[in-house]
Design an enzyme around this catalytic site. Structure first.
Site, mmCIF file in Angstrom:
data_model
loop_
_atom_site.group_PDB
_atom_site.id
_atom_site.type_symbol
_atom_site.label_atom_id
_atom_site.label_comp_id
_atom_site.label_asym_id
_atom_site.label_seq_id
_atom_site.Cartn_x
_atom_site.Cartn_y
_atom_site.Cartn_z
ATOM 1 N N GLU A 116 2.981 1.035 -11.065
ATOM 2 C CA GLU A 116 4.390 0.982 -10.677
ATOM 3 C C GLU A 116 5.237 1.970 -11.463
ATOM 4 O O GLU A 116 6.348 1.666 -11.881
ATOM 5 C CB GLU A 116 4.925 -0.450 -10.797
ATOM 6 C CG GLU A 116 4.265 -1.378 -9.802
ATOM 7 C CD GLU A 116 5.010 -2.670 -9.618
ATOM 8 O OE1 GLU A 116 6.229 -2.611 -9.374
ATOM 9 O OE2 GLU A 116 4.377 -3.721 -9.704
ATOM 10 N N ILE A 163 -5.793 -6.833 -36.808
ATOM 11 C CA ILE A 163 -5.600 -7.975 -37.712
ATOM 12 C C ILE A 163 -6.819 -8.892 -37.690
ATOM 13 O O ILE A 163 -7.229 -9.419 -38.731
ATOM 14 C CB ILE A 163 -4.310 -8.737 -37.330
ATOM 15 C CG1 ILE A 163 -3.079 -7.876 -37.689
ATOM 16 C CG2 ILE A 163 -4.237 -10.092 -38.027
ATOM 17 C CD1 ILE A 163 -1.766 -8.429 -37.171
ATOM 18 N N THR A 168 4.178 5.408 -14.102
ATOM 19 C CA THR A 168 3.649 5.606 -15.455
ATOM 20 C C THR A 168 4.787 5.718 -16.463
ATOM 21 O O THR A 168 5.951 5.938 -16.098
ATOM 22 C CB THR A 168 2.817 6.894 -15.513
ATOM 23 O OG1 THR A 168 3.685 8.009 -15.257
ATOM 24 C CG2 THR A 168 1.685 6.869 -14.494
ATOM 25 N N CYS A 170 0.839 -1.200 0.000
ATOM 26 C CA CYS A 170 0.000 0.000 0.000
ATOM 27 C C CYS A 170 0.875 1.252 0.000
ATOM 28 O O CYS A 170 1.419 1.633 1.043
ATOM 29 C CB CYS A 170 -0.913 0.005 1.219
ATOM 30 S SG CYS A 170 -1.891 -1.509 1.420
ATOM 31 N N ALA A 178 -1.641 11.177 -4.077
ATOM 32 C CA ALA A 178 -0.207 10.884 -4.160
ATOM 33 C C ALA A 178 -0.006 9.551 -4.867
ATOM 34 O O ALA A 178 0.124 8.510 -4.228
ATOM 35 C CB ALA A 178 0.419 10.850 -2.765
ATOM 36 N N GLY A 179 -0.008 9.599 -6.192
ATOM 37 C CA GLY A 179 0.255 8.402 -6.977
ATOM 38 C C GLY A 179 1.724 8.397 -7.352
ATOM 39 O O GLY A 179 2.589 7.955 -6.597
ATOM 40 N N ARG A 208 10.539 -3.239 -11.363
ATOM 41 C CA ARG A 208 10.238 -2.727 -12.698
ATOM 42 C C ARG A 208 10.546 -3.717 -13.826
ATOM 43 O O ARG A 208 9.723 -3.887 -14.732
ATOM 44 C CB ARG A 208 10.949 -1.392 -12.923
ATOM 45 C CG ARG A 208 10.137 -0.243 -12.350
ATOM 46 C CD ARG A 208 10.849 1.084 -12.391
ATOM 47 N NE ARG A 208 9.982 2.101 -11.786
ATOM 48 C CZ ARG A 208 10.406 3.237 -11.274
ATOM 49 N NH1 ARG A 208 11.701 3.512 -11.291
ATOM 50 N NH2 ARG A 208 9.558 4.102 -10.756
#
Length: 405
Positions: free
Chosen positions: A389, A363, A391, A128, A134-135, A268
């Site tokens: 995690e 396609i 942008t 969390c 606050a992102g 990442r």
């Protein structure tokens, strides 16, 4: 430490094939159902636990693979199966990484096993960090942790959002502010044990994609936790805060690592591998369709416009995988990301997943736009990779700062 290689060894190939079989036989047949239900697929998590896939031991084996390729290989295969179900299976890992990155050996041994439970009673965990205001801007975090010296307890208050497994987790790892004047350097991570009073689930989000993965707010109201639930311990925190205050008085200086960012930096390349898995899945559907779909008397893959799209898709997927593997190997080998190679891998793989899944729909034409074919779901799932995690914009900022030094 092993040298960088593009060839999987026999053990890695065996694990890859085992995971691929689980993804193909268990995850894919259930993907559409759990996407529609928008619920945590507990039966599939339990099946993964019985097979040893959902377990601390399995992820530890992959994490400590000396080549660094264990985790990205596993993530690619599981997310090839289905992104929503896979995130339900691996989402606990982010909380575990939070403990591994910031905790003591005793804390790791105590709390990480409780995050998984066992095959007969599976549990999940939640990391969390993000908040409504606050992102990406972790310095704006408002959740506070105040130390009560009389009882040796920390008291947490605030609201977290976008928490995978938030509210349904057995163990929550919460990042909170302990010294607001230090900005992001005044943060610390805390363990909230099972059934702690004051922690509750807020809004559960109805999402565009990865709908089999539970995402919700976590509300903390006078949550009191023992002092030993501060990851790393109070002595280490006090020393870190003292250094940060001294540097602040001196006018800046070297940056002090933030608890949340340490977790994101470690994860990442793994997120990049997830994106590669989703992209590969969509590409394979599009390739098979192009070989069998006949228009104007011939398979559409014989049309240059379609064939060139598939060529670009295959090239982009391979390039993304190479960036992910390089970053994963560097992290395991202890080589610093001097050019933000971890962010590079996440950025490129995420963008490729969005592009490839969109091309797959094109396609397949009208069929690709329906839920009869999985590329529609894969395209919805892929949208998250450029957001969570960090942008794509944040990754570009990290990379640009690294190369400008």
């Amino acid at each position: 430490m092993g040298e960088f290689t593009l060839e999987l060894n026999d053990d890695q190939k065996q694990v890859r094939d085992w995971l691929h079989g689980f993804a193909a036989d268990v995850m894919r047949p259930a993907a559409a159902e759990w996407d529609e239900r928008e619920e945590t697929p507990w039966p599939i998590i339990q099946e993964a636990a019985k097979l040893g896939i959902y377990s601390l031991d399995f992820y530890a084996q992959q994490f400590f693979d000396p080549t660094g390729l264990g985790i990205p290989m596993a993530m690619e295969e599981l997310f090839w199966g289905d992104a929503g179900i896979a995130l339900s299976i691996v989402g606990t890992g982010l909380a575990a990484v939070g403990v591994l990155a910031n905790g003591t050996e005793e804390q790791i041994g105590t709390w990480v096993p409780q995050m998984y439970g066992d095959a007969n009673d599976v549990k999940v965990a939640a990391f969390c960090s993000s908040e409504p205001d606050a992102g990406s801007d972790v310095a704006s975090m408002r959740t506070r942790a105040v130390y009560d010296e009389a009882t040796d307890e920390w008291v947490l208050n605030g609201t977290k959002t976008w928490a995978t497994n938030g509210g349904i987790a057995n163990v929550h790892v919460v990042v909170a502010v302990v010294d607001a004047e230090l900005g992001s350097r005044g943060h610390a991570s805390f363990i909230v044990p099972p059934n702690t009073p004051g922690l509750s689930q807020g809004q559960k989000f109805q999402k565009h994609g990865i709908r089999a993965s539970h995402t919700a707010e976590v509300v903390l109201e006078d949550v009191r936790i023992p002092g030993h639930c501060l990851l790393g311990g109070k002595e280490k925190l006090d020393e870190r805060l003292a250094r940060a205050r001294e540097k602040a008085r001196a006018g800046g200086g070297e940056r002090v690592k933030n608890a949340a960012m340490a977790t994101f930096e470690a994860s990442r390349p793994a997120v990049g591998a997830m994106a590669v898995g989703t992209a590969r899945a969509a590409y394979e559907v599009a390739l098979d369709y192009a070989k069998t779909r006949v228009q104007f008397g011939r398979p559409i893959i014989e049309n240059q416009g379609v064939a060139f799209q598939l060529a670009d898709m295959a090239t982009q997927i391979d390039a993304a995988r190479l960036l992910v593997w390089r970053a994963s190997w560097m992290a395991t080998a202890g080589k610093p990301f001097t050019a933000a190679e971890g962010s590079m891998s996440k950025l490129y793989a995420s963008e490729v997943a969005k592009q490839v899944t969109a091309q797959a729909i094109q396609i397949l034409g009208g069929n690709g736009y329906t839920r009869e074919y999985p590329v529609e779901r894969m395209h919805r799932d892929a949208a998250i990779y450029t957001i969570f995690e960090g942008t794509s914009e944040i990754q570009r900022m990290v990379i640009s700062r690294a190369i400008a030094k």
